[in-house]
Every structure is written in C-alpha cells, then in structure tokens.
Design a protein around this motif. Structure first.
Motif, PDB file in Angstrom:
ATOM      1  N   LEU A   8      41.537  22.175  40.697  1.00  0.00           N
ATOM      2  CA  LEU A   8      40.609  22.941  41.522  1.00  0.00           C
ATOM      3  C   LEU A   8      40.567  24.378  41.006  1.00  0.00           C
ATOM      4  CD1 LEU A   8      38.810  22.526  43.986  1.00  0.00           C
ATOM      5  CD2 LEU A   8      40.696  23.351  45.379  1.00  0.00           C
ATOM      6  N   VAL A   9      39.374  24.898  40.787  1.00  0.00           N
ATOM      7  CA  VAL A   9      39.208  26.236  40.223  1.00  0.00           C
ATOM      8  C   VAL A   9      38.348  27.075  41.164  1.00  0.00           C
ATOM      9  CG1 VAL A   9      38.312  27.554  38.258  1.00  0.00           C
ATOM     10  CG2 VAL A   9      39.364  25.316  37.885  1.00  0.00           C
ATOM     11  N   VAL A  10      38.762  28.319  41.375  1.00  0.00           N
ATOM     12  CA  VAL A  10      38.012  29.232  42.238  1.00  0.00           C
ATOM     13  C   VAL A  10      37.597  30.459  41.441  1.00  0.00           C
ATOM     14  CG1 VAL A  10      38.213  30.819  44.207  1.00  0.00           C
ATOM     15  CG2 VAL A  10      39.071  28.493  44.393  1.00  0.00           C
ATOM     16  N   ARG A  11      36.381  30.872  41.633  1.00  0.00           N
ATOM     17  CA  ARG A  11      35.884  32.163  41.131  1.00  0.00           C
ATOM     18  C   ARG A  11      35.800  33.054  42.364  1.00  0.00           C
ATOM     19  NH1 ARG A  11      34.409  34.810  36.406  1.00  0.00           N
ATOM     20  NH2 ARG A  11      33.014  36.470  36.990  1.00  0.00           N
ATOM     21  N   ASP A  12      36.563  34.141  42.379  1.00  0.00           N
ATOM     22  CA  ASP A  12      36.738  34.903  43.622  1.00  0.00           C
ATOM     23  C   ASP A  12      35.825  36.123  43.759  1.00  0.00           C
ATOM     24  OD1 ASP A  12      38.033  36.400  41.689  1.00  0.00           O
ATOM     25  OD2 ASP A  12      39.669  36.993  43.012  1.00  0.00           O
ATOM     26  N   ASP A  13      34.616  36.024  43.317  1.00  0.00           N
ATOM     27  CA  ASP A  13      33.660  37.131  43.442  1.00  0.00           C
ATOM     28  C   ASP A  13      32.812  36.976  44.699  1.00  0.00           C
ATOM     29  OD1 ASP A  13      34.460  38.217  40.964  1.00  0.00           O
ATOM     30  OD2 ASP A  13      33.133  36.847  39.901  1.00  0.00           O
ATOM     31  N   TRP A  14      33.451  36.830  45.845  1.00  0.00           N
ATOM     32  CA  TRP A  14      32.716  36.565  47.085  1.00  0.00           C
ATOM     33  C   TRP A  14      31.800  37.716  47.467  1.00  0.00           C
ATOM     34  CZ3 TRP A  14      33.458  31.725  47.170  1.00  0.00           C
ATOM     35  CH2 TRP A  14      34.709  31.166  46.911  1.00  0.00           C
ATOM     36  N   GLN A  15      32.202  38.928  47.173  1.00  0.00           N
ATOM     37  CA  GLN A  15      31.409  40.114  47.525  1.00  0.00           C
ATOM     38  C   GLN A  15      30.947  40.863  46.275  1.00  0.00           C
ATOM     39  OE1 GLN A  15      30.589  41.152  50.677  1.00  0.00           O
ATOM     40  NE2 GLN A  15      31.485  39.273  51.447  1.00  0.00           N
ATOM     41  N   GLY A  16      30.687  40.141  45.195  1.00  0.00           N
ATOM     42  CA  GLY A  16      30.333  40.797  43.940  1.00  0.00           C
ATOM     43  C   GLY A  16      31.586  41.150  43.167  1.00  0.00           C
ATOM     44  N   ASN A  17      31.414  41.739  42.020  1.00  0.00           N
ATOM     45  CA  ASN A  17      32.540  42.140  41.181  1.00  0.00           C
ATOM     46  C   ASN A  17      32.389  43.616  40.861  1.00  0.00           C
ATOM     47  OD1 ASN A  17      34.280  42.616  38.907  1.00  0.00           O
ATOM     48  ND2 ASN A  17      34.422  40.401  38.683  1.00  0.00           N
ATOM     49  N   ARG A  18      33.424  44.388  41.136  1.00  0.00           N
ATOM     50  CA  ARG A  18      33.385  45.817  40.884  1.00  0.00           C
ATOM     51  C   ARG A  18      34.229  46.215  39.693  1.00  0.00           C
ATOM     52  NH1 ARG A  18      33.289  44.304  45.670  1.00  0.00           N
ATOM     53  NH2 ARG A  18      35.476  44.408  46.139  1.00  0.00           N
ATOM     54  N   SER A  19      35.210  45.404  39.329  1.00  0.00           N
ATOM     55  CA  SER A  19      36.083  45.749  38.224  1.00  0.00           C
ATOM     56  C   SER A  19      36.710  44.483  37.659  1.00  0.00           C
ATOM     57  CB  SER A  19      37.179  46.697  38.720  1.00  0.00           C
ATOM     58  OG  SER A  19      38.054  47.043  37.688  1.00  0.00           O
ATOM     59  N   PRO A  20      36.798  44.316  36.380  1.00  0.00           N
ATOM     60  CA  PRO A  20      36.304  45.201  35.330  1.00  0.00           C
ATOM     61  C   PRO A  20      34.823  45.006  35.007  1.00  0.00           C
ATOM     62  CG  PRO A  20      37.503  43.418  34.321  1.00  0.00           C
ATOM     63  CD  PRO A  20      37.586  43.221  35.815  1.00  0.00           C
ATOM     64  N   TYR A  21      34.209  43.963  35.546  1.00  0.00           N
ATOM     65  CA  TYR A  21      32.771  43.756  35.319  1.00  0.00           C
ATOM     66  C   TYR A  21      32.008  44.313  36.519  1.00  0.00           C
ATOM     67  CZ  TYR A  21      34.727  40.430  32.036  1.00  0.00           C
ATOM     68  OH  TYR A  21      35.457  39.850  31.039  1.00  0.00           O
ATOM     69  N   LYS A  22      31.072  45.158  36.247  1.00  0.00           N
ATOM     70  CA  LYS A  22      30.302  45.756  37.344  1.00  0.00           C
ATOM     71  C   LYS A  22      29.075  44.886  37.601  1.00  0.00           C
ATOM     72  CE  LYS A  22      33.069  49.148  36.157  1.00  0.00           C
ATOM     73  NZ  LYS A  22      34.148  48.858  35.243  1.00  0.00           N
ATOM     74  N   ARG A  55      45.330  40.549  37.474  1.00  0.00           N
ATOM     75  CA  ARG A  55      45.853  40.704  36.114  1.00  0.00           C
ATOM     76  C   ARG A  55      44.767  41.207  35.162  1.00  0.00           C
ATOM     77  NH1 ARG A  55      50.346  41.681  34.493  1.00  0.00           N
ATOM     78  NH2 ARG A  55      49.151  43.364  33.660  1.00  0.00           N
ATOM     79  N   HIS A  56      43.547  40.699  35.309  1.00  0.00           N
ATOM     80  CA  HIS A  56      42.436  41.121  34.468  1.00  0.00           C
ATOM     81  C   HIS A  56      42.107  42.592  34.690  1.00  0.00           C
ATOM     82  CE1 HIS A  56      38.228  39.943  32.783  1.00  0.00           C
ATOM     83  NE2 HIS A  56      38.912  40.679  31.961  1.00  0.00           N
ATOM     84  N   ILE A  57      42.105  43.027  35.937  1.00  0.00           N
ATOM     85  CA  ILE A  57      41.852  44.429  36.257  1.00  0.00           C
ATOM     86  C   ILE A  57      42.935  45.326  35.656  1.00  0.00           C
ATOM     87  CG2 ILE A  57      41.807  46.113  38.159  1.00  0.00           C
ATOM     88  CD1 ILE A  57      40.432  43.844  39.821  1.00  0.00           C
ATOM     89  N   LEU A  58      44.202  44.915  35.779  1.00  0.00           N
ATOM     90  CA  LEU A  58      45.298  45.712  35.233  1.00  0.00           C
ATOM     91  C   LEU A  58      45.248  45.786  33.714  1.00  0.00           C
ATOM     92  CD1 LEU A  58      48.198  44.518  37.548  1.00  0.00           C
ATOM     93  CD2 LEU A  58      46.938  46.687  37.641  1.00  0.00           C
ATOM     94  N   ASP A  59      44.903  44.684  33.063  1.00  0.00           N
ATOM     95  CA  ASP A  59      44.758  44.699  31.605  1.00  0.00           C
ATOM     96  C   ASP A  59      43.643  45.647  31.179  1.00  0.00           C
ATOM     97  OD1 ASP A  59      46.833  42.908  31.266  1.00  0.00           O
ATOM     98  OD2 ASP A  59      45.521  41.167  30.965  1.00  0.00           O
ATOM     99  N   ASP A  60      42.528  45.623  31.902  1.00  0.00           N
ATOM    100  CA  ASP A  60      41.410  46.506  31.582  1.00  0.00           C
ATOM    101  C   ASP A  60      41.814  47.967  31.778  1.00  0.00           C
ATOM    102  OD1 ASP A  60      38.502  46.825  30.935  1.00  0.00           O
ATOM    103  OD2 ASP A  60      38.503  47.748  32.930  1.00  0.00           O
TER     104      ASP A  60
END
Length: 98
Positions: A8-22, A55-60
């Motif tokens: 099972l895979v979840v994409r957690d952009d329920w309210q849009g994405n602010r970081s690192p992709y705007k 983790r992705h935000i921290l790497d960015d």
C-alpha cells in the motif's frame, strides 16, 4: 504491521505541496488498496509517507546549506485505532540518511 504496508502506497499531498516542490494543486492518493488491506495498513502507509516526505524536505534543506542537527516531535495517539493495536516507534519508521 511490516514496513511497506504490504504494497500500500500513500502520496501525502492532501493540501498541496509546499516543500520541496511548490505545487499548491498537488493532491494526495492511496494506491494499491485492496480488500486484503485493513486500517493498520492504511495507518502504516500514511505514517511512512509522512516520514519519507520529511526526509525529502530535510535533504533539500541540506542541499541548500541549511543544517538540521536534531528534530523533536510529539505524538499523542490512542493505543487502539479501529480495533488494532499499534506499537510503532518513530525511530523505526523514519527513514535514515543512508
């Protein structure tokens, strides 16, 4: 519940994405859901998506010269959710930098 929530895979952009992709128009999704999955699978997949997104935000941030030495967070959750017991710990589910 094992890591990977049995596919099972979840994409957690329920309210849009602010970081690192705007992308304020991004939306979340749950993929791979079947009748074999229960509430524990969904909980685990959301937990993992949140950990990987962090983790992705921290790497960015690191790539742009911002050092993060420690992270503090608190979780207040009942021991029973939808009839299942969870014993997840943040250190086991949060991806390492390796």
């Amino acid at each position: 519940m094992p890591p990977g929530a049995e596919g099972l895979v979840v994409r957690d952009d329920w309210q849009g994405n602010r970081s690192p992709y705007k992308n304020p128009d991004a939306r979340g999704a749950i993929a791979g859901l079947s009748l074999a999955h229960g509430p524990g699978h969904i909980f685990r997949a959301i937990y993992e998506a949140t950990a990987c997104g962090t983790r992705h935000i921290l790497d960015d941030a690191s790539d742009h010269g911002l050092g993060v030495e420690r992270i503090f967070w608190a979780v207040a959750a009942p021991s029973r959710l939808c009839g299942s017991r969870f014993t997840l710990t943040s250190s086991k589910a949060h991806p390492s930098r390796t």
